[in-house]
Write an enzyme that holds these catalytic residues in place. Structure first.
Site, PDB file in Angstrom:
ATOM      1  N   ASP A 305      20.998  85.817 -11.815  1.00 44.29           N
ATOM      2  CA  ASP A 305      21.541  86.704 -12.832  1.00 44.29           C
ATOM      3  C   ASP A 305      21.055  88.156 -12.655  1.00 44.29           C
ATOM      4  OD1 ASP A 305      23.129  87.335 -14.951  1.00 44.29           O
ATOM      5  OD2 ASP A 305      21.924  86.357 -16.496  1.00 44.29           O
ATOM      6  N   LYS A 354      23.914  82.234 -20.198  1.00 46.43           N
ATOM      7  CA  LYS A 354      23.504  83.638 -20.275  1.00 46.43           C
ATOM      8  C   LYS A 354      22.355  83.810 -21.276  1.00 46.43           C
ATOM      9  CE  LYS A 354      25.228  87.439 -18.550  1.00 46.43           C
ATOM     10  NZ  LYS A 354      25.179  87.691 -17.123  1.00 46.43           N
ATOM     11  N   LYS A 395      30.166  98.568 -22.093  1.00 45.51           N
ATOM     12  CA  LYS A 395      29.373  97.591 -22.849  1.00 45.51           C
ATOM     13  C   LYS A 395      28.458  98.302 -23.840  1.00 45.51           C
ATOM     14  CE  LYS A 395      26.138  93.900 -21.947  1.00 45.51           C
ATOM     15  NZ  LYS A 395      25.603  93.184 -20.804  1.00 45.51           N
ATOM     16  N   LYS A 468      17.342  88.656 -13.703  1.00 44.63           N
ATOM     17  CA  LYS A 468      16.807  88.336 -15.031  1.00 44.63           C
ATOM     18  C   LYS A 468      15.882  87.132 -14.968  1.00 44.63           C
ATOM     19  CE  LYS A 468      20.828  89.663 -17.873  1.00 44.63           C
ATOM     20  NZ  LYS A 468      21.889  89.805 -16.874  1.00 44.63           N
TER      21      LYS A 468
END
Ligand code: NAI
Length: 512
Positions: A305, A354, A395, A468
């Protein structure tokens, strides 16, 4: 292999030898072993002399993106082409030319010492510390379940200025994503209408086809790196006898087991072709069978990620707070976005993958401070993602950090971050492939391994900065704090040219 690049940084030391095809450094690796006895920490410095060898001949780098026609894939490709063809474009803020802002390798600098005349710090571009691939030399290819060519994909993504889209059309329109693996079970149902470019056949035949695609790319390049930048999949169940060992996984693929995800099939295809595989999404592609296969085949894997926006900020802010002795106790992270990633994450199973990778990102920072946190104590932490189509790729990330400060006080920090998501992700993907290519040329000779040269372990933990949820070898330490992750890469590069780690003591200006 392409050209031998002359080094931009030349170290004059008996410990650093520039020998034909290699830079070889004699390096003293130091660390401390700690034991606790009667409340006392007993610290024993240990050191080992190792040799580090870096190949100076760059590989012709081929990058194959899974999800090539998505926002990240199309933006990265457009940026590479814009650089290659020196495209400029008009905007209401004037004429723009391509750049790689947001890229560690292309737009950040590294301190290599102090000027010999006036003592001022000297910084060089990161990419010049060691020979690294020029992004303009990278060949891009890939797969997508959507048949849109890259010109259509860039327009659909609506990330780049329309004038730039127009100028790039001649360079992008012939890039056609290869048909890909589509399994409804793993991505959101709302992606179905996009899936008009899918491979027929069994899992085993699809792996063969992906391997053939990779081999085709290998004929045009020396090193092919496969990057998953396709939609986030739901987490796959890790089943005994299926995902648990390399052999079971290969057998399950042959038998067409229903719980093998597309990303696992891509990882297996890349590993069997001895190509590095990078997972830019949060799902658990690296099931034990995949990691075992990578180790067995001597292939590299890296993930999970991409760490680009909100989470990157979190791994800076929490590290900073805890480093100050302030105790974060509650973090609320809201996101809303309108791109296809947001649409896919709107579906619960994909969101769950996520959520997990977004919340684990502070774990190592919390356990590092036993004054603030008791063993097992967690920060109250929530992550919300909403889909708001109108916003497209822009975003919005809104974060609230509540921390305990002195004598019962509370401190609340609120952040509001707005930007195109893919303009943060594309340079990170570039960094990953540039650094994987560099890592493929580095080898170590330790006192135990001599005379053999050891490559990096198959899990490329050295790339943690970009993820991540970094994947490291079993038993290895997971580091999330961004400053430590950056220091790791930079100090390793310094080690490759025989320089000690950056210590920032700067004694020269503190003691006369
Ligand atoms: P996107 O939805 O625009 O692109 C994904 C592409 O993958 C689409 O074109 C889709 O058709 C394709 N696809 C889906 N399944 C596929 C398969 N099995 N094989 C081949 N292609 C397939 O999403 P975007 O914004 O490009 O993000 C890509 C991934 O990167 C997502 O999983 C996202 O969560 C992840 N990511 C993105 C970050 C960012 O800042 N943009 C940060 C961290 C992760």
């Amino acid at each position: 292999m392409t050209s031998l690049k002359m080094p931009s940084v030349l170290v004059e030391s008996p410990n650093t030898v520039y020998d034909g095809d290699f830079i070889e450094a004699n390096y003293r690796y130091t660390s401390n072993r700690v034991t606790q006895k009667d409340g006392i920490f007993q610290v024993k410095p240990v050191e080992e002399n190792i040799k580090i060898r870096t190949g100076r001949k760059l590989n012709k780098l081929g990058v194959m993106l899974v999800g090539w026609g998505g926002n990240n894939g199309s933006t990265l490709t457009a940026a590479i082409e814009a650089h290659k063809h020196k495209v400029t474009w008009n905007t209401k803020r004037g004429l723009k030319k391509p750049d790689w802002f947001g890229s560690l390798t292309q737009s950040s600098t590294v301190n290599i010492g102090y000027d010999s005349t006036d003592g001022s710090p000297v910084y060089v571009p990161f990419k010049d510390v060691l020979p690294t691939v020029d992004p303009e030399e990278i060949l891009v290819d890939g797969w997508d379940i959507s048949s849109a060519d890259l010109n259509q994909a860039v327009r659909r993504a609506a990330v780049l200025d329309v004038n730039l889209q127009d100028k790039l059309e001649p360079f992008l329109k012939d890039f056609q994503p290869r048909p890909s693996v589509y399994k409804e079970k793993f991505i959101a149902q709302n992606q179905r209408e996009r899936a008009d470019n899918v491979l027929p056949g069994s899992d085993a035949s699809m792996v063969d086809r992906l391997r053939a695609d990779i081999r085709e790319m290998k004929r045009r390049s020396d090193l092919v790196v496969v990057v998953w930048t396709a939609n986030t999949e739901s987490l796959c169940p890790v089943l005994q006898g299926v995902h648990d060992t390399a052999d079971n996984l290969l057998r399950a693929i042959q038998e067409g087991h229903a719980d093998i995800s597309p990303s696992v099939l891509f990882a297996v295809a890349a590993i069997l072709e001895k190509c590095p595989f990078i997972n830019g999404s949060p799902q658990n592609t690296f099931v034990p069978g995949v990691t075992e296969l990578a180790a067995r085949e001597g292939s590299w894997i890296a993930g999970d990620d991409f760490k680009t926006g909100q989470t990157r900020m979190k791994s800076v802010l929490v590290d900073f707070l805890v480093g100050c002795g302030i105790k974060p106790v509650a973090i609320a992270s809201y996101n809303h976005l309108g791109n296809n990633d947001g649409r896919n994450l709107h579906s619960k199973p994909q969101f769950e993958a996520k959520r997990v990778s977004k919340t684990n990102v502070i774990d190592d920072i919390v356990v590092s401070n036993s004054i603030l946190y008791q063993p097992g104590e967690k920060v109250d932490h929530t992550v919300v993602i909403e889909y708001l189509p109108y916003l497209g790729d822009s975003k919005r990330a809104m974060d609230e950090y509540t921390s305990e400060i002195m004598m019962g006080g509370l401190n609340t920090i609120v952040l509001h971050n707005v930007c195109e998501d893919s303009l943060l992700a594309a340079p990170v993907i570039l960094d990953l492939v540039v650094l994987v290519e560099l890592a493929s040329r580095i080898a170590f000779q330790t006192q135990h391994s001599s005379p053999d040269w050891l490559p990096f372990t198959s899990e490329l933990g050295v790339l943690s900065y970009m993820f991540k949820a970094p994947v490291v070898p079993q038993g290895g330490n997971i580091v999330n704090a961004l400053s430590k992750q950056r220091a790791c890469i930079i100090n390793l590069m310094r080690a490759c040219i025989g320089l000690p780690p950056e210590h920032h003591i700067d004694l020269e200006s503190k003691v006369h």
